[in-house]
Design an enzyme around this catalytic site. Structure first.
Site, short mmCIF file in Angstrom:
data_model
loop_
_atom_site.label_atom_id
_atom_site.label_comp_id
_atom_site.label_asym_id
_atom_site.label_seq_id
_atom_site.Cartn_x
_atom_site.Cartn_y
_atom_site.Cartn_z
N ARG A 120 0.83 -1.21 0.00
CA ARG A 120 0.00 0.00 0.00
C ARG A 120 0.87 1.26 0.00
NH1 ARG A 120 -5.56 1.62 1.01
NH2 ARG A 120 -6.09 -0.56 0.68
N GLU A 164 -9.58 6.36 7.06
CA GLU A 164 -8.14 6.57 6.96
C GLU A 164 -7.73 7.83 6.22
OE1 GLU A 164 -6.11 2.26 6.71
OE2 GLU A 164 -7.72 2.57 5.26
#
Length: 774
Positions: free
Chosen positions: A323, A726
């Site tokens: 990620r 997030e």
């Protein structure tokens, strides 16, 4: 702070898009919300305590439990040899033990556990366990791991174009290095689990976990049981932030082994110090780059290495690194690029999931580069950013091959700049600095493009279970977990919208592997996307059956049945929702349904680091002003202005709370939350006296968060909403960049600013001295 008030009970129907308060809000503030430590235990329950390694790397030559077992009240004590099944709870890779087996690999590694009639007896027993350690050489830094080529997983490389040739041909070449530290989750509720043995070796586990299925699997492996003999339940967590995704399995697993051995329920709750010593953190990163640019600041080529401190085992490091690689681009077109991700092994606790899951580290890397480019060329950083933004029709494909089809970053940054008068704000900061020799201000903005979905496509699925009762009330269960973020009320709003009833009619029940199996973690900001759609599918199935009964009752086509505001209409006739539910039951029509959802379009090739790992992107922008004392390095965040894209928000009140909280947590990561290990490998910042999370005085006095208006998701998410958990954390990069801006103001124009994160007073002062040339 601009949160709208909750819709009061008894007014308009409260379904999707309403600012409904958190379902447990009253319980939270009155103390009536029940957490695991509040649960009444059976009379014969035991309390447990861990024995933690005092060495970062040592062979376990022997563990003597006799003194512990002699403590009055101690009932059981275990080591790895007492585990009846497989001592392995690895979430991805194998051979990641719950209890150290022959080798301790970090100071804080659980090597044994004790259960007793009281917590005091358990702790005394744990203190009397004698461990014979043979110390071994240690590796405590990423630099050491790189030197010895110590990795917990193979390197990952993402490449596009010909970066070597493009670097060689670039008119200007810059190189640099920056570090960002780890971060402890510091959830209000620490790690805790209660394991209750049942008939035929069944095990009921209550766990403060984001991933009930992973806990179920881990406990089953340790006990040598099939999954159907382990049931895991969680009603709520007192915070998690990723720290209860994989780490909770350690606690639940040890509690279950103690319960199996003693035949009695066991509760294992970690004290704050033990929690911080034994469980993983956000990954620290060492970032190195070599970039080719032109005179206008456009990035022509980039070769970047992201070296993550994994700790002692892989845990979730491989996907965290993935990620990070997938967010190095942030909002920028990189025509020729190579990004290498390294999962470095050190003799520290295994680092793990944390809000953003590698995305913040990847974005910090590219924003540091953009800031360096702007200073080198003496251009405004926002100008350099805009010149590198992804295009709409061209220059719109990420380094991993995904087209940016929903690009609204120019709109987002433009709206924020206009809303806060960014040029006027900049002029005011410059004017202040012109007359202030000691205190200097800095101002910076940051754009954010964050991908939503798990990088592993398999995890992008969810299930739900919905029952409608004959009084019109609804029971809702799904695979998502509630950790304070408001998931439960959002999914309840989705079901309320589907039935067109008030959300007060929805009863939210605890997440349980016995109701919805094979769940994914509540993580990756995908909780509402996945579980909301699964619950909607279940509700729509039931609504379709109810519509057929209504159509038959009043002899109208089923297509004409309308659910609205608690009633169901068939032309000129109507029934209350509960009346129709009673009618369905009388006609033997099922009012229960499961629902399932799998995210479409996504795919990923791990070997080539290419594919479409995200269903969509969410966007945001922030501007922050800071002040630093150039004599001490102390700093204050004075103002923050945030604009976040939430699509068509399911609940604006909840979403604004998430944006504000994430931003403040990001400030902590970037300014004050420093983890420090001494040369012997012991973590010395393991409690609130030595580890500084943001407090009320660290919140900017001027703090405004806004939702982007009229921006429904272009993809078919639940009611066109977007994830929010997030992405706003990365908006706090504006604070770190503003500190760099303030530091730069004391030196010559174009001076490079070397400032790692967290930007503690010590680091800020050192950066000031470097810029001044001292």
């Amino acid at each position: 702070m601009n949160a709208p008030p909750p819709t009061p009970t008894g007014t308009a129907r409260r379904g999707a898009h309403a600012a409904v308060r958190h379902d447990s809000a009253v319980g939270h503030v009155t103390g009536r919300a029940v957490y695991l430590d509040d649960m009444p235990l059976p009379p014969n329950a035991l309390e447990a305590a861990l024995v933690l390694s005092t060495h970062p790397h040592a062979r376990l030559r022997g563990i003597d439990l006799s003194a512990a077992l002699a403590v009055p009240g101690v009932v059981a004590a275990i080591t790895a040899g007492d585990i009846p099944g497989r001592n392995d709870i690895g979430p991805i890779l194998r051979n990641e033990p719950a209890l150290a087996d022959g080798l301790a690999e970090y100071a804080g590694h659980p090597v044994a556990a004790v259960a007793a009639e009281t917590l005091e007896a358990a702790r005394e027993g744990a203190a009397r366990v004698v461990v014979d350690y043979e110390p071994l050489p240690t590796v405590l830094t990423v630099e050491e791991a790189l030197e010895h080529k110590l990795y917990v997983a193979p390197p990952q490389v993402m490449t596009r174009g010909d970066p070597d040739a493009a670097l060689a041909a670039a008119p200007i070449r810059l190189s640099g290095e920056v570090r960002c530290g780890g971060q402890d989750h510091f959830y209000l509720e620490g790690q805790i689990a209660i394991a209750i043995p049942g008939e035929d070796r069944d095990m009921q586990v209550y766990s403060s976990t984001q991933h009930p299925t992973e806990v179920q699997h881990g406990v089953a492996h340790l006990l040598g049981l099939p999954f159907n003999q382990v049931t895991v339940e969680v009603r709520r967590m007192g915070g998690a932030f990723g720290g209860k995704e994989s780490q909770a399995t350690i606690i639940a697993g040890i509690a279950a082994v103690l319960a199996a051995k003693s035949g009695r329920p066991v509760k294992l709750r970690l004290a704050r110090d033990d929690d911080m010593l034994a469980t993983g953190k956000r990954h620290p990163f060492l970032i190195r780059y070599d970039a080719g640019i032109d005179a206008k600041g456009r990035i022509l080529a980039l070769d970047m290495t992201l070296a993550a401190d994994a700790g002692n085992i892989a845990d979730l490091t491989p996907p965290v690194v993935t990620r990070a690689l997938c967010h190095v681009d942030n909002c920028y077109w990189l025509p020729h690029v190579r990004v290498t991700g390294l999962a470095c092994k050190t003799h520290k606790v295994s680092n793990t999931a944390f809000r953003g899951f590698g995305g913040p580290q990847g974005m910090l890397a590219i924003e540091a580069l953009v800031d360096d480019v702007a200073r080198h060329l003496r251009l405004p950083a926002d100008t350099v950013r805009a010149r590198n933004f992804y295009g709409i029709e061209r220059d719109n494909v990420t380094p991993y091959g995904m087209a940016v089809e929903d690009n609204i970053i120019a709109r987002v940054t433009g709206e924020l700049a206009r809303a806060v008068d960014l040029p006027g704000w900049r002029a005011a900061v410059d004017a202040f600095n012109a007359t202030s020799p000691v205190v200097r201000k800095g101002l910076a903005t940051v754009p954010v493009k964050f991908g939503i979905s798990f990088n592993l496509p398999t995890l992008n699925q969810a299930g739900a279970l919905v029952h409608v009762y004959t009084d019109g009330s609804v029971h809702l269960n799904h695979g998502g977990t509630e950790m304070g973020q408001g998931l439960f009320v959002k999914v309840a709003q989705v079901v309320a919208e589907a039935f067109s009833i008030d959300v007060s009619m929805i009863r939210i029940s605890a997440t349980s592997t016995g109701k919805v199996p094979n769940t994914s973690a509540t993580a990756a900001s995908s909780g509402s996307d996945l579980n909301g759609m699964a619950a909607l599918n279940a509700a729509e199935t039931i609504r379709g059956r109810m519509a057929e009964v209504m159509a038959e009752r009043f002899a109208v086509p089923v297509g004409e049945i309308v659910f609205d505001d608690g009633r169901v209409f068939a032309r000129n006739e109507s029934l209350a929702f509960g009346e129709l539910a009673q009618l369905c039951w009388s006609r033997r029509v099922s009012l229960s349904s499961t629902g399932f959802y799998r995210t479409p379009k996504i795919h990923w090739d791990a070997a080539t680091c290419t594919g479409r790992p995200f269903f969509y992107f969410t966007y945001g922008a922030a501007a922050a002003e800071v002040a630093i004392d150039t004599l001490t390095g102390e700093l204050r965040v004075l103002r923050a202005e945030l604009l976040q894209d939430c699509g068509a928000s399911l609940n604006p009140a909840i979403d604004l709370g998430q944006i504000e909280g994430a931003f403040v947590q990001g400030i902590g990561w970037l300014t004050s939350e420093e983890l420090w290990w001494d040369p012997s490998g012991a973590l010395r910042t393991h409690g609130p006296s030595t580890y500084k999370i943001p407090g009320s005085r660290d919140v900017p006095p001027v703090f405004n968060a806004r939702l982007l208006a009229d921006a429904p998701n272009r993809e078919a998410t639940v009611f066109r909403s977007k994830a929010v958990g997030e992405p706003p954390l990365m908006l706090a990069l504006s604070v770190w960049l503003a500190i760099r801006d303030a530091v730069a103001s004391v030196g010559p124009v174009g001076a490079k600013v070397d400032l790692d994160a967290p930007a503690t007073p010590t680091r800020v002062l050192a950066a000031v001295e470097r810029v001044r040339g001292r």
